[in-house]
Design a protein around this motif. Structure first.
Motif, PDB file in Angstrom:
ATOM      1  N   ARG A 182       0.832  -1.214   0.000  1.00  0.00           N
ATOM      2  CA  ARG A 182       0.000   0.000   0.000  1.00  0.00           C
ATOM      3  C   ARG A 182       0.861   1.258   0.000  1.00  0.00           C
ATOM      4  NH1 ARG A 182      -3.261  -3.272   3.147  1.00  0.00           N
ATOM      5  NH2 ARG A 182      -2.360  -2.534   5.090  1.00  0.00           N
ATOM      6  N   VAL A 224      -0.214   3.420  -3.616  1.00  0.00           N
ATOM      7  CA  VAL A 224      -1.617   3.362  -3.202  1.00  0.00           C
ATOM      8  C   VAL A 224      -2.553   3.524  -4.388  1.00  0.00           C
ATOM      9  CG1 VAL A 224      -1.151   4.137  -0.851  1.00  0.00           C
ATOM     10  CG2 VAL A 224      -1.668   5.829  -2.619  1.00  0.00           C
ATOM     11  N   THR A 250      -4.259  -0.763  -7.785  1.00  0.00           N
ATOM     12  CA  THR A 250      -4.988  -1.820  -7.096  1.00  0.00           C
ATOM     13  C   THR A 250      -4.686  -3.145  -7.772  1.00  0.00           C
ATOM     14  OG1 THR A 250      -6.946  -1.654  -8.472  1.00  0.00           O
ATOM     15  CG2 THR A 250      -6.862  -0.220  -6.528  1.00  0.00           C
TER      16      THR A 250
END
Length: 194
Positions: free
Chosen positions: A181, A185, A188
């Motif tokens: 993460r 970030v 995905t």
């Protein structure tokens, strides 16, 4: 035209040789110049596809991966979609992980990951932690966790099976997720093909 030059004449090859003192390393799998041509038939590398890639480092399965790689786009067809490269400061991300999730940082320093390259003509496996600290001879593990971060190894597309004691598995995956993460970030898992 740059397309008519042989490999030795390419500016990227000349620059790499000048920076390295005249010799290039790590050419065994792909050659000194790795030509990415999307759509090649029977390709053995995801780089030949139009699939997006999650943030990763190349050649993590080498005992001594190259310290630097140079990327050079020779030609970009009008119909080509994608091809962008995003560079991430993995060392800064590791320092951030140590700050916000010290237990995850310690886990990724202590638990080795398995990096693998398996294809026709190549069978390479190497285990190392994702985050490597400078050694100072300290026997105090708490003090050692404050040492300088000297390397980060992150290559999800080339990770093999986790080989840890059963009691470390859940903690490892938590730490792995925390670091992932921080690294990016915006990306995905649905946007990445592994």
């Amino acid at each position: 035209k740059i397309e008519s030059l042989n490999e030795e004449q390419l500016p990227v090859a000349q620059l790499a040789k000048a920076m390295s003192g005249g010799a290039l390393s790590h050419g065994a799998l792909y050659g000194n110049i790795f030509h990415v041509r999307v759509g090649e038939r029977d390709s053995n590398n995801v780089a030949y596809t139009s699939s997006s890639l999650c943030p990763h480092q190349d050649l993590a399965y080498y005992e001594s991966p190259p310290g630097m790689q140079l990327l050079h786009c020779v030609a970009m067809g009008e119909a080509v979609i994608g091809g962008e490269s995003t560079l991430i400061d993995a060392l800064a991300a590791a320092y951030r992980l140590r700050e916000v999730r010290p237990e995850s940082f310690e886990c990724l320093v202590r638990c080795p990951a398995t990096f693998v390259k398996q294809r026709a003509g190549a069978s390479m496996t190497y285990r190392r932690p994702h985050i490597v600290l400078a050694e100072d001879g300290s026997s105090d593990s708490g003090e050692m966790m404050e040492n300088e971060i000297v390397a980060v190894h992150w290559s999800p597309p080339f990770e093999g099976p986790v080989m840890l004691p059963p009691g470390d598995i859940d903690r490892y995956y938590e730490a792995y997720s925390d670091f992932e993460r921080i690294l990016d970030v915006a990306v995905t898992s649905e946007e990445c093909d592994e």
